[in-house]
Design a protein around this motif. Sequence first.
Motif, short mmCIF file in Angstrom:
data_model
loop_
_atom_site.label_atom_id
_atom_site.label_comp_id
_atom_site.label_asym_id
_atom_site.label_seq_id
_atom_site.Cartn_x
_atom_site.Cartn_y
_atom_site.Cartn_z
N GLU A 114 0.72 -1.10 0.05
CA GLU A 114 0.04 0.16 -0.09
C GLU A 114 0.83 1.35 -0.03
O GLU A 114 1.69 1.28 1.07
N LYS A 115 0.75 2.09 -0.85
CA LYS A 115 1.26 3.42 -1.04
C LYS A 115 0.81 4.35 -0.23
O LYS A 115 -0.35 4.58 -0.03
N HIS A 116 1.75 5.30 0.69
CA HIS A 116 1.24 6.40 1.15
C HIS A 116 1.64 7.64 0.42
O HIS A 116 2.69 7.95 -0.20
N ALA A 117 0.73 8.71 0.19
CA ALA A 117 1.01 9.69 -0.77
C ALA A 117 2.00 10.59 -0.32
O ALA A 117 2.53 11.32 -1.03
N ASP A 118 2.35 10.39 0.85
CA ASP A 118 3.65 11.33 1.55
C ASP A 118 5.07 10.96 0.73
O ASP A 118 5.91 11.48 1.52
N PHE A 119 4.90 9.53 0.41
CA PHE A 119 6.25 9.09 0.05
C PHE A 119 6.31 8.77 -1.54
O PHE A 119 5.46 8.52 -2.14
#
Length: 145
Positions: free
Chosen positions: A59-64
């Motif tokens: 799962e990707k986090h938008a901050d990274f």
Amino acid sequence: MMDIKIIRPEDTYEMRQAILRPNQTIEECQYPGDHEEKNFHLGAYYKGKLVSIASFYKEKHADFNEEKQFRLRGMATLTEFRGQNAGSELILFAEKLMKKQLVGLWWCNARITVSEYYKKLQLQEKGETFTIEHIGPHKLMYKKL
């Protein structure tokens, strides 16, 4: 010495409920994506007894910016086994698995009460404290691999 194994999502539900979400039902302790093939669940066993769990979700986090990311959710260790490296061994095992998949970063929404533990595992904090309803204050934490 703990024995670390890949386990089924169902093997995590009882401990998730008992330690992390005692005010919720077992059904509410089942997370979206638990059964997706790209995700994995780990258990630490001591003399055949499951004493610690951790679940990792692609799962990707938008901050990274890293293309390949995993999210840690539902990490818990039985009270009587805390301080015996069960959780740390789970994290090291997971990091080896993720490095083989060329994962660039893993992250979690850490409860404030355990953020110092994650710092010992070289995670860094990002952003402000936020509250997850019915659970409490958290910090976004991450580690580049």
